[in-house]
Design a protein around this motif. Structure first.
Motif, PDB file in Angstrom:
ATOM      1  N   SER A   6      -6.209   2.491  -1.354  1.00 13.80           N
ATOM      2  CA  SER A   6      -6.632   3.241  -2.535  1.00 13.80           C
ATOM      3  C   SER A   6      -6.631   2.345  -3.769  1.00 13.80           C
ATOM      4  O   SER A   6      -5.663   1.623  -4.022  1.00 13.80           O
ATOM      5  CB  SER A   6      -5.693   4.431  -2.752  1.00 13.80           C
ATOM      6  OG  SER A   6      -6.027   5.140  -3.919  1.00 13.80           O
ATOM      7  N   VAL A   7      -7.716   2.398  -4.542  1.00  9.90           N
ATOM      8  CA  VAL A   7      -7.818   1.591  -5.756  1.00  9.90           C
ATOM      9  C   VAL A   7      -8.325   2.461  -6.894  1.00  9.90           C
ATOM     10  O   VAL A   7      -8.972   3.492  -6.687  1.00  9.90           O
ATOM     11  CB  VAL A   7      -8.781   0.394  -5.566  1.00  9.90           C
ATOM     12  CG1 VAL A   7      -8.290  -0.532  -4.471  1.00  9.90           C
ATOM     13  CG2 VAL A   7     -10.203   0.872  -5.272  1.00  9.90           C
ATOM     14  N   ASP A   8      -8.010   2.065  -8.115  1.00  9.15           N
ATOM     15  CA  ASP A   8      -8.602   2.670  -9.299  1.00  9.15           C
ATOM     16  C   ASP A   8      -9.966   2.022  -9.486  1.00  9.15           C
ATOM     17  O   ASP A   8     -10.058   0.830  -9.804  1.00  9.15           O
ATOM     18  CB  ASP A   8      -7.708   2.415 -10.514  1.00  9.15           C
ATOM     19  CG  ASP A   8      -8.236   3.048 -11.791  1.00  9.15           C
ATOM     20  OD1 ASP A   8      -9.415   2.805 -12.130  1.00  9.15           O
ATOM     21  OD2 ASP A   8      -7.476   3.777 -12.440  1.00  9.15           O
ATOM     22  N   ASN A  41      -1.433   2.312  -2.310  1.00  9.86           N
ATOM     23  CA  ASN A  41      -2.080   2.142  -3.605  1.00  9.86           C
ATOM     24  C   ASN A  41      -2.097   0.684  -4.044  1.00  9.86           C
ATOM     25  O   ASN A  41      -1.124  -0.053  -3.839  1.00  9.86           O
ATOM     26  CB  ASN A  41      -1.370   2.980  -4.670  1.00  9.86           C
ATOM     27  CG  ASN A  41      -1.471   4.471  -4.386  1.00  9.86           C
ATOM     28  OD1 ASN A  41      -2.508   4.963  -3.951  1.00  9.86           O
ATOM     29  ND2 ASN A  41      -0.369   5.187  -4.610  1.00  9.86           N
ATOM     30  N   GLY A  91       0.790  -1.225   0.000  1.00  9.43           N
ATOM     31  CA  GLY A  91       0.000   0.000   0.000  1.00  9.43           C
ATOM     32  C   GLY A  91       0.821   1.274   0.000  1.00  9.43           C
ATOM     33  O   GLY A  91       2.055   1.243  -0.010  1.00  9.43           O
ATOM     34  N   SER A 102      -0.489  -1.390  -9.459  1.00 12.82           N
ATOM     35  CA  SER A 102      -1.082  -1.164 -10.785  1.00 12.82           C
ATOM     36  C   SER A 102      -0.796  -2.300 -11.752  1.00 12.82           C
ATOM     37  O   SER A 102      -1.599  -2.582 -12.647  1.00 12.82           O
ATOM     38  CB  SER A 102      -0.591   0.170 -11.357  1.00 12.82           C
ATOM     39  OG  SER A 102       0.832   0.188 -11.439  1.00 12.82           O
ATOM     40  N   ILE A 127      -3.382  -1.938   1.683  1.00 14.92           N
ATOM     41  CA  ILE A 127      -3.998  -1.245   0.551  1.00 14.92           C
ATOM     42  C   ILE A 127      -5.219  -0.444   1.009  1.00 14.92           C
ATOM     43  O   ILE A 127      -6.079  -0.957   1.721  1.00 14.92           O
ATOM     44  CB  ILE A 127      -4.411  -2.245  -0.540  1.00 14.92           C
ATOM     45  CG1 ILE A 127      -3.169  -2.956  -1.094  1.00 14.92           C
ATOM     46  CG2 ILE A 127      -5.170  -1.556  -1.653  1.00 14.92           C
ATOM     47  CD1 ILE A 127      -3.487  -4.068  -2.050  1.00 14.92           C
TER      48      ILE A 127
END
Length: 763
Positions: A369-371, A346, A344, A349, A367
């Motif tokens: 934050s995610v897209d 993020n 994390g 990717s 983790i």
């Protein structure tokens, strides 16, 4: 499996040998029971040569055979293939056939591995010596702990290509003297996993055939460094050294194994940097190096040439993963585990680029934050296992359909409604989130669901209307929500754990709930349930007689001994918690006959009447809470028989008389008894004569009643017998146990109890 034998019938000598083999076998499927007609070449599992009529093959694998495995069949002169694997034989008979074999053995395939671990024992392997043509040998799961020269015995088999000795309880073999016997120049495959080796790996061990391809030494206690001579095995395809105590670094020359496809070094004590040369293993399909003490960083260079990589496990690691945000790996994985690594905040990717994932474990990886779009697309296409537990991922996934069969999203910050789930789902854990709303209508179709955990959310509605459709359900934890409705009469028959705690369920408890044979954990506390407890016959077999069951590992919020704590559920704990409802009526006698129960909590209800005197038969009781009810009468003398009782709360009832004298009952402080004004005796105030002998009972009558109470409790305890549980083996997380039940003869039990009570005054 049989040929057309219209011209040549089987040899009479072969027929007699097969009938000798058949003699000691119990055959539940009737496969070899039909071995009776003259032509043995027509018998099930027997294959003969079309010209000579001699038996060449005997294949009875997985035929549910029991009894004696008589290896007299090795005397069949032309036998080349023998498979007796995956049966339930309990004894191996090895005749002194070596002296009877005047021919050169033609046997090249031999598999005797049993279906169940440690059911077969063999003292030595001397009988192998005449089998000089043997190419394949599988003795997996046969107990060979008495054979100390097994390596010498198998080294005589100069034609051997493949050797399987998994879980044979073998001990040390990697000594200088034993390595001298290692002369398996033709060997290509060696499986010695799940044994008791505690030595290091000497260089000489890897002086095997240059064509050697498969080595499995996992689940042992092998220690020391990984020898550099391992790099001599240039044709090695499969290497598994996991679950050992190997130390030191991974040899830099690991990249000199150009043909290796499977490499597992996980769960050891390896240190140092991950060699960049691993990136040269272009044939590698599976790499597991997690759960070690590696340091440093892993970058895209480590994976630069791993074009064929299909499975990657870096779990439980502290090294840093340094990947560019735009990195696209040269591989497409089907399995990825990065659990308990620092990924994390993020979401990595590069994982979004993996289009073929069937198994993804990113639990405890920091983790948050995610897209949203890429994340939704990723988790929606995984068909196998999706494990994102113990992160801080938030958001609304109510519009998604998750197609995985194993789903763990617990301990995150998901909000709004629950997602739709594939009808193929078997495991669902969404506990410790902030999901709200009702159960999606599509969940009604979860025909294969075995485990569901929705603990500690904000869910509402009548979830239990779906229960009748979840026929395979074993574990159900819906606690700490706002669910409502009544408990249905039609419950899944295989339920083992039922937790409906802290909801708004109402109505009566249906009698059918007490007929679930496998149920051992029942928690209905803090609801609005009412009425009396059923007085039908309770068929809760697993709360009367101990049966070991294989259970999914599940975290349960267990409330016992006056407090709550988290524990990993297992079949050894029996629990009934009905506290904080509006239940009334008397405590049924059937309830206290569940003698394996360890935690019983009926507190904060409206129960009336007396405590059944048979409660002393609950010999495993550790926590008993009957507080805050309207119970009355004396405390049964039989309570002194509860030797494991460590928590007792009888406070705020209408009990009277003297607290029975016994080591356990006097060990609790006054808080266990307060709120009963007519109760006396230690640890409360001393009794007066009037308090000790209530007006409705004379001293002699009360004494008789107490004696009868203890007798009946002892009778109850003896009536169900007792169990001796002896652990035999624990392999790959599965405990195998031998349970011997000793049932007392009911005709003699009361006589035994009377004798005990006649002797007791003398003692």
């Amino acid at each position: 499996m049989c040929n057309n034998h219209t011209v040549v019938r089987c040899n009479e000598k072969d027929r007699e040998t097969l009938l000798t083999f058949k003699h000691g076998i119990n055959d539940s499927l009737g496969m070899i029971s039909m071995w009776s007609e003259k032509d043995c070449c027509a018998w099930e599992g027997v294959v003969c040569d079309n010209i000579t009529g001699r038996v060449t093959k005997l294949d009875l694998h997985y035929s549910q055979l029991e009894g004696e495995m008589n290896l007299c069949v090795l005397e069949l002169e032309f036998l080349s293939y023998l498979d007796l694997s995956d049966n339930e034989f309990n004894i191996i008979s090895i005749p002194a056939f070596q002296h009877n074999i005047t021919h050169s053995s033609k046997l090249d395939y031999l598999d005797l591995s049993p279906l169940t671990l440690n059911t077969l024992h063999m003292d030595n392997l001397h009988w192998l010596s005449p089998l000089s043509s043997l190419k394949y040998l599988n003795l997996n799961a046969i107990d060979l702990h008495k054979e100390t020269n097994w390596l010498q015995a198998v080294s005589t088999l100069s034609s051997l290509f493949e050797l399987h000795l998994q879980a044979c309880d073998l001990n040390n073999f990697m000594t200088k003297s034993s390595i001298g016997y290692l002369n398996l120049s033709s060997l290509l495959t060696l499986d010695l996993s799940y044994n008791n080796f505690t030595s290091h790996l000497p260089d000489g061990f890897f002086n095997l055939s240059k064509d050697f391809m498969y080595l499995d030494l996992s689940f042992n206690n092998v220690h020391g460094d990984i020898p550099s001579s391992l790099l001599n095995l240039q044709n090695l395809r499969h290497l598994d050294l996991s679950h050992n105590q190997l130390q030191g670094p991974i040899p830099d020359g690991i990249g000199q194994l150009p043909n290796i496809q499977y490499l597992d070094l996980s769960i050891n004590m390896l240190i140092g940097l991950i060699p960049l040369t691993i990136g040269n293993l272009s044939s590698l399909t599976s790499l597991s190096i997690g759960s070690n003490n590696f340091s440093g960083a892993i970058s895209k260079l480590t994976f630069s040439k791993l074009f064929s990589l299909d499975s990657l496990d870096l779990s439980n690691s502290t090294f840093v993963l340094q990947f560019d945000l735009d990195w696209v790996p040269p591989f497409q994985l089907s399995q990825l585990s990065l659990k308990n690594t620092n990924q994390g905040p993020n979401f990595p990717s590069w994982i979004y680029t993996q289009k073929s994932l069937q198994y993804l474990d990113l639990s405890s990886s920091g983790i948050s934050s995610v897209d949203r779009n890429k994340f939704s697309s990723l988790i929606g296409r995984i068909p196998g296992s999706l494990i994102l537990s113990n992160n801080s991922i938030s958001g609304d996934i109510s519009n998604l359909t998750l197609n995985c069969s194993w789903l763990e999203l617990d301990r995150n910050n998901f909000t709004r409604g629950l997602p739709n789930i594939s009808p193929m789902a078997q495991i669902v854990d969404m506990s410790y989130n902030s999901f709200s709303g009702s159960i999606p209508h599509g969940w009604k179709n979860l025909k294969d669901l075995q485990y569901i955990n929705l603990w500690n959310n904000r869910l509402s509605g009548e979830v239990l209307v779906h229960l009748s459709d979840w026929r395979q359900l074993e574990i159900m934890n819906l606690g700490e929500n706002e669910f409502s409705g009544t408990i249905p009469m039609n419950m899944p028959l295989y339920l083992e754990v039922v937790i409906l705690r802290a909801n708004q369920f109402e109505g009566n408890i249906p009698p059918q709930l007490f007929n679930l044979t496998y149920l051992f954990h029942l928690d209905l506390a803090r609801n609005k349930l009412s009425g009396s407890l059923p007085k039908c016959n309770y068929n809760l077999t697993d709360m009367v007689t101990f049966h070991y069951t294989n259970l999914y590992s599940t975290i349960i919020e267990l409330f016992t001994k006056g407090q709550d704590y988290v524990y990993e559920a297992g079949p050894e704990r029996r629990t009934i918690d009905l506290s904080a409802n509006n239940l009334s009526g008397e405590v049924p006698l059937e309830l206290v006959r569940l003698v394996q129960v360890q935690t019983l909590n009926l507190s904060h209800n409206n129960f009336i009447g007396t405590i059944p005197k048979e409660i002393g038969g609950m010999k495993n009781m550790e926590s008993l809470d009957l507080s805050n009810n309207k119970l009355c009468g004396g405390i049964p003398q039989s309570l002194v028989l509860l030797n494991f009782l460590s928590y007792l709360n009888l406070s705020y009832n209408n009990f009277d008389g003297k607290i029975p004298i016994g080591t356990q009952l006097q060990s609790f402080n006054a808080s266990s008894y307060i709120g009963n004004p007519k109760l006396c005796g230690l640890p409360l105030k001393e009794c007066t004569t009037k308090e000790e002998n209530p007006k409705n009972a004379t001293p002699s009558a009360k004494s008789e009643d107490n004696d009868d109470s203890i007798k009946e409790s002892l009778y109850l305890g003896l009536g169900v017998g007792f169990a001796i549980v002896k652990p035999l083996s624990q392999k790959s997380g599965t405990l195998k146990a031998k349970v011997i039940m000793h049932m007392a003869d009911p005709a003699n039990v009361m006589q035994m109890v009377d004798i005990i009570f006649k002797i007791e005054p003398i003692l």
